[in-house]
Design a protein around this motif. Structure first.
Motif, PDB file in Angstrom:
ATOM      1  N   SER A 138       0.816  -1.208   0.000  1.00  0.00           N
ATOM      2  CA  SER A 138       0.000   0.000   0.000  1.00  0.00           C
ATOM      3  C   SER A 138       0.852   1.260   0.000  1.00  0.00           C
ATOM      4  O   SER A 138       1.886   1.344   0.666  1.00  0.00           O
ATOM      5  CB  SER A 138      -0.922   0.020   1.222  1.00  0.00           C
ATOM      6  OG  SER A 138      -1.638   1.237   1.287  1.00  0.00           O
ATOM      7  N   GLY A 142      -3.248   4.754   0.232  1.00  0.00           N
ATOM      8  CA  GLY A 142      -4.022   3.519   0.114  1.00  0.00           C
ATOM      9  C   GLY A 142      -4.031   2.930  -1.275  1.00  0.00           C
ATOM     10  O   GLY A 142      -4.754   1.967  -1.537  1.00  0.00           O
ATOM     11  N   VAL A 144      -2.743   0.720  -4.444  1.00  0.00           N
ATOM     12  CA  VAL A 144      -1.994  -0.512  -4.685  1.00  0.00           C
ATOM     13  C   VAL A 144      -1.814  -0.661  -6.181  1.00  0.00           C
ATOM     14  O   VAL A 144      -2.707  -0.307  -6.964  1.00  0.00           O
ATOM     15  CB  VAL A 144      -2.688  -1.768  -4.106  1.00  0.00           C
ATOM     16  CG1 VAL A 144      -2.596  -1.796  -2.583  1.00  0.00           C
ATOM     17  CG2 VAL A 144      -4.136  -1.868  -4.557  1.00  0.00           C
ATOM     18  N   LEU A 190      -0.771  -8.306   1.534  1.00  0.00           N
ATOM     19  CA  LEU A 190      -0.747  -6.843   1.478  1.00  0.00           C
ATOM     20  C   LEU A 190       0.177  -6.298   2.559  1.00  0.00           C
ATOM     21  O   LEU A 190       0.095  -6.715   3.720  1.00  0.00           O
ATOM     22  CB  LEU A 190      -2.167  -6.297   1.668  1.00  0.00           C
ATOM     23  CG  LEU A 190      -2.333  -4.791   1.818  1.00  0.00           C
ATOM     24  CD1 LEU A 190      -1.867  -4.049   0.576  1.00  0.00           C
ATOM     25  CD2 LEU A 190      -3.807  -4.458   2.120  1.00  0.00           C
ATOM     26  N   LYS A 197       2.485   5.173   6.293  1.00  0.00           N
ATOM     27  CA  LYS A 197       1.330   4.368   5.886  1.00  0.00           C
ATOM     28  C   LYS A 197       0.271   4.264   6.986  1.00  0.00           C
ATOM     29  O   LYS A 197      -0.724   3.562   6.819  1.00  0.00           O
ATOM     30  CB  LYS A 197       1.780   2.954   5.492  1.00  0.00           C
ATOM     31  CG  LYS A 197       2.944   2.912   4.511  1.00  0.00           C
ATOM     32  CD  LYS A 197       2.599   3.495   3.174  1.00  0.00           C
ATOM     33  CE  LYS A 197       3.826   3.532   2.258  1.00  0.00           C
ATOM     34  NZ  LYS A 197       4.402   2.207   1.979  1.00  0.00           N
ATOM     35  N   PHE A 204      -7.869   1.436   5.670  1.00  0.00           N
ATOM     36  CA  PHE A 204      -8.071   0.038   5.287  1.00  0.00           C
ATOM     37  C   PHE A 204      -8.970  -0.674   6.286  1.00  0.00           C
ATOM     38  O   PHE A 204      -9.790  -1.516   5.911  1.00  0.00           O
ATOM     39  CB  PHE A 204      -6.719  -0.675   5.207  1.00  0.00           C
ATOM     40  CG  PHE A 204      -6.829  -2.148   4.949  1.00  0.00           C
ATOM     41  CD1 PHE A 204      -7.003  -2.626   3.669  1.00  0.00           C
ATOM     42  CD2 PHE A 204      -6.771  -3.064   6.000  1.00  0.00           C
ATOM     43  CE1 PHE A 204      -7.124  -3.986   3.427  1.00  0.00           C
ATOM     44  CE2 PHE A 204      -6.890  -4.422   5.769  1.00  0.00           C
ATOM     45  CZ  PHE A 204      -7.062  -4.880   4.477  1.00  0.00           C
ATOM     46  N   CYS A 214     -10.139   3.599  -1.165  1.00  0.00           N
ATOM     47  CA  CYS A 214      -8.949   2.970  -0.580  1.00  0.00           C
ATOM     48  C   CYS A 214      -8.717   1.656  -1.319  1.00  0.00           C
ATOM     49  O   CYS A 214      -9.167   0.596  -0.879  1.00  0.00           O
ATOM     50  CB  CYS A 214      -9.133   2.719   0.918  1.00  0.00           C
ATOM     51  SG  CYS A 214      -7.685   1.952   1.735  1.00  0.00           S
ATOM     52  N   ALA A 216      -6.467  -0.448  -1.532  1.00  0.00           N
ATOM     53  CA  ALA A 216      -5.896  -1.568  -0.779  1.00  0.00           C
ATOM     54  C   ALA A 216      -6.971  -2.489  -0.216  1.00  0.00           C
ATOM     55  O   ALA A 216      -6.733  -3.687   0.002  1.00  0.00           O
ATOM     56  CB  ALA A 216      -5.014  -1.044   0.358  1.00  0.00           C
TER      57      ALA A 216
END
Length: 234
Positions: A138, A142, A144, A190, A197, A204, A214, A216
């Motif tokens: 991430s 957030g 990916v 993840l 973060k 998350f 988000c 992630a």
């Protein structure tokens, strides 16, 4: 099922993540002739690659794909594939444990409007057009891969690989697996590492926040997902 594993020591955390990934590969290889794993780039992922090299498994049956890539040649210093090649595949190949052809790079084609994504989809199609296992890391917002919150990348309906010229994170030109392609994976791993973060990890954990805000959170839609984080709340 979603599992969250926490460890203050980031290096120990990444070693645990590497062992976990390799065990998931062994489990998948027990039931499949070949397994596809998709990986990103980044400093944390490099440490995972370094740790995975020491694990014993049938690497000849493992195929690697790149989650996302900057639109650069594979020999460019910013290439995510270069990290996979240099820190995992080439060292394993030197020991005869894997064929270099098992690592499938995204090849940028500047002459094509799709930048080479259709050709990469054909390569993935040769391996079943699916991911079995996916490794994600991430970002501070957030994101990916190159799926960004509140951005067309995360809502793009294309099933395969997408390109963009307006990535919110520099550089603006990027390729990414689409959301639906990432969700073909049964198993997701993840990472949330680093103080920067912390806010992303908080988002998350909020079930009211959608994947579009988000990205992630996409792993919550997988059958088997594990989050590794050094975010420890005292």
């Amino acid at each position: 099922m979603l599992t969250i594993l926490q460890e203050k020591d980031t290096d120990l955390l990444l070693q645990r993540a590497a062992r976990h990934l390799c065990q998931k590969l062994r489990d998948a290889l027990a039931v499949h002739a070949a397994v596809n794993i998709a990986v990103p780039g980044g400093r944390s992922v490099v440490k995972i690659f370094d740790a995975m090299r020491t694990e014993a498994l049938d690497w000849h049956r493992v195929h690697f794909f790149i989650i996302d890539e900057r639109l650069v040649p594979i020999d460019h210093p910013d290439s995510n594939f270069g990290l996979l090649r240099d820190h995992l595949v080439t060292p394993l190949a030197r020991e005869g444990k894997i064929s270099p052809e098992n690592a499938h790079p995204f090849i940028l084609d500047t002459t094509a409007t799709d930048r080479g994504t259709l050709a990469y989809e054909e390569v993935l199609a040769g391996q079943g057009f699916r991911y079995d296992i996916i490794l994600l890391s991430s970002g501070e917002d957030g994101h990916v891969g190159a799926l960004f919150p509140g951005h067309h990348s995360v809502t793009d309906p294309h099933h395969g690989f997408i390109v963009m010229d307006d990535s919110p994170k520099p550089p603006p030109e990027r390729m990414s697996s689409s959301l639906s392609l990432m969700l073909t994976a049964r198993t997701g791993v993840l990472l949330f590492t680093g103080e920067a973060k912390r806010e992303a990890f908080k988002k998350f954990g909020d079930a009211t926040i959608p994947v579009s805000a988000c990205p992630a959170r996409l792993v919550t839609g997988m059958k088997d997902a594990t989050v590794f984080t050094d975010q420890i709340h005292e």
